[in-house]
Design a protein around this motif. Structure first.
Motif, PDB file in Angstrom:
ATOM      1  N   ASP A 101       0.848  -1.192   0.000  1.00 24.44           N
ATOM      2  CA  ASP A 101       0.000   0.000   0.000  1.00 24.44           C
ATOM      3  C   ASP A 101       0.885   1.245   0.000  1.00 24.44           C
ATOM      4  O   ASP A 101       0.765   2.132   0.821  1.00 24.44           O
ATOM      5  CB  ASP A 101      -0.967  -0.003   1.178  1.00 24.44           C
ATOM      6  N   ALA A 102       1.813   1.266  -0.957  1.00 23.20           N
ATOM      7  CA  ALA A 102       2.798   2.353  -1.020  1.00 23.20           C
ATOM      8  C   ALA A 102       2.714   3.059  -2.364  1.00 23.20           C
ATOM      9  O   ALA A 102       2.116   2.556  -3.314  1.00 23.20           O
ATOM     10  CB  ALA A 102       4.197   1.782  -0.823  1.00 23.20           C
ATOM     11  N   LEU A 103       3.335   4.228  -2.450  1.00 26.20           N
ATOM     12  CA  LEU A 103       3.410   4.998  -3.688  1.00 26.20           C
ATOM     13  C   LEU A 103       4.868   5.091  -4.129  1.00 26.20           C
ATOM     14  O   LEU A 103       5.766   5.182  -3.291  1.00 26.20           O
ATOM     15  CB  LEU A 103       2.867   6.411  -3.491  1.00 26.20           C
ATOM     16  N   ASP A 104       5.075   5.104  -5.447  1.00 28.23           N
ATOM     17  CA  ASP A 104       6.398   5.362  -5.987  1.00 28.23           C
ATOM     18  C   ASP A 104       6.800   6.784  -5.587  1.00 28.23           C
ATOM     19  O   ASP A 104       5.993   7.716  -5.681  1.00 28.23           O
ATOM     20  CB  ASP A 104       6.362   5.226  -7.518  1.00 28.23           C
ATOM     21  N   LEU A 105       8.033   6.949  -5.146  1.00 28.08           N
ATOM     22  CA  LEU A 105       8.470   8.252  -4.633  1.00 28.08           C
ATOM     23  C   LEU A 105       8.478   9.345  -5.696  1.00 28.08           C
ATOM     24  O   LEU A 105       8.220  10.506  -5.390  1.00 28.08           O
ATOM     25  CB  LEU A 105       9.851   8.131  -3.998  1.00 28.08           C
ATOM     26  N   ASN A 106       8.783   8.998  -6.944  1.00 24.00           N
ATOM     27  CA  ASN A 106       8.854  10.016  -7.995  1.00 24.00           C
ATOM     28  C   ASN A 106       7.504  10.312  -8.621  1.00 24.00           C
ATOM     29  O   ASN A 106       7.082  11.453  -8.706  1.00 24.00           O
ATOM     30  CB  ASN A 106       9.841   9.591  -9.086  1.00 24.00           C
ATOM     31  N   SER A 107       6.814   9.278  -9.095  1.00 19.29           N
ATOM     32  CA  SER A 107       5.579   9.485  -9.855  1.00 19.29           C
ATOM     33  C   SER A 107       4.319   9.428  -9.007  1.00 19.29           C
ATOM     34  O   SER A 107       3.250   9.816  -9.460  1.00 19.29           O
ATOM     35  CB  SER A 107       5.463   8.427 -10.953  1.00 19.29           C
ATOM     36  N   GLU A 108       4.450   8.935  -7.769  1.00 24.37           N
ATOM     37  CA  GLU A 108       3.320   8.690  -6.885  1.00 24.37           C
ATOM     38  C   GLU A 108       2.330   7.684  -7.478  1.00 24.37           C
ATOM     39  O   GLU A 108       1.167   7.658  -7.123  1.00 24.37           O
ATOM     40  CB  GLU A 108       2.634   9.986  -6.467  1.00 24.37           C
ATOM     41  N   GLU A 109       2.816   6.835  -8.387  1.00 22.69           N
ATOM     42  CA  GLU A 109       2.027   5.718  -8.927  1.00 22.69           C
ATOM     43  C   GLU A 109       1.884   4.678  -7.829  1.00 22.69           C
ATOM     44  O   GLU A 109       2.834   4.380  -7.112  1.00 22.69           O
ATOM     45  CB  GLU A 109       2.731   5.113 -10.145  1.00 22.69           C
ATOM     46  N   PHE A 112       0.360  -1.126  -6.065  1.00 24.28           N
ATOM     47  CA  PHE A 112      -0.571  -2.218  -5.795  1.00 24.28           C
ATOM     48  C   PHE A 112      -0.365  -3.428  -6.698  1.00 24.28           C
ATOM     49  O   PHE A 112      -0.835  -4.498  -6.404  1.00 24.28           O
ATOM     50  CB  PHE A 112      -2.016  -1.776  -6.032  1.00 24.28           C
ATOM     51  N   LYS A 113       0.280  -3.247  -7.843  1.00 22.03           N
ATOM     52  CA  LYS A 113       0.255  -4.273  -8.861  1.00 22.03           C
ATOM     53  C   LYS A 113       1.426  -5.228  -8.870  1.00 22.03           C
ATOM     54  O   LYS A 113       1.485  -6.112  -9.711  1.00 22.03           O
ATOM     55  CB  LYS A 113       0.094  -3.607 -10.227  1.00 22.03           C
ATOM     56  N   ALA A 114       2.351  -5.094  -7.944  1.00 18.99           N
ATOM     57  CA  ALA A 114       3.500  -6.003  -7.937  1.00 18.99           C
ATOM     58  C   ALA A 114       4.021  -6.181  -6.523  1.00 18.99           C
ATOM     59  O   ALA A 114       4.106  -5.226  -5.769  1.00 18.99           O
ATOM     60  CB  ALA A 114       4.611  -5.465  -8.829  1.00 18.99           C
ATOM     61  N   CYS A 115       4.338  -7.414  -6.178  1.00 16.25           N
ATOM     62  CA  CYS A 115       4.975  -7.699  -4.891  1.00 16.25           C
ATOM     63  C   CYS A 115       5.529  -9.115  -4.908  1.00 16.25           C
ATOM     64  O   CYS A 115       5.182  -9.927  -5.762  1.00 16.25           O
ATOM     65  CB  CYS A 115       3.999  -7.515  -3.727  1.00 16.25           C
TER      66      CYS A 115
END
Length: 122
Positions: A101-109, A112-115
């Motif tokens: 439940d995190a966001l990419d630091l640069n794009s804020e994408e 949710f779709k990979a782990c």
């Protein structure tokens, strides 16, 4: 979500009876090689676990999924639709229970779709 029968989160499509007849429950797609390695056959129930949670779903063994070689080691990628949840005509274990439940630091994408997950016979 990757399946035509349930669009995106499934909030609308999971409430349409004939679509639920086509795909009525969540599943995990795994390669034939991974299935053989862990003793899984198509339709077997498997436990999919991540650092966040675990769910039990049926296995779909397919030729579409193929192992990758990463740093000289056989590595497997699995796939689950994320269109199932706790509401609607078709309910079931949500893939989102497993994912970050995190966001990419640069794009804020949303991530949710990979782990990273473990798959074992239930």
């Amino acid at each position: 979500s990757g399946i035509a029968e349930h669009w995106c989160s499934g909030t609308v499509t999971r409430n349409i009876p004939w679509l639920n007849e086509l795909v009525k429950e969540n599943f995990i797609e795994i390669s034939e090689q991974l299935a053989k390695k862990i003793g899984i056959k198509a339709g077997d129930k498997v436990k999919v676990s991540s650092a966040r949670s675990s769910v039990v779903v049926k296995a779909m063994v397919t030729k579409r999924a193929q192992p990758l070689t990463v740093n000289g080691e056989e590595t497997h990628m699995v796939w689950m639709p994320y269109s199932f949840g706790f509401k609607g005509l078709s309910t079931g274990p949500s893939t989102n229970y497993l994912t970050n439940d995190a966001l990419d630091l640069n794009s804020e994408e949303q991530e949710f779709k990979a782990c990273l997950v473990n798959v074992e016979k239930a």
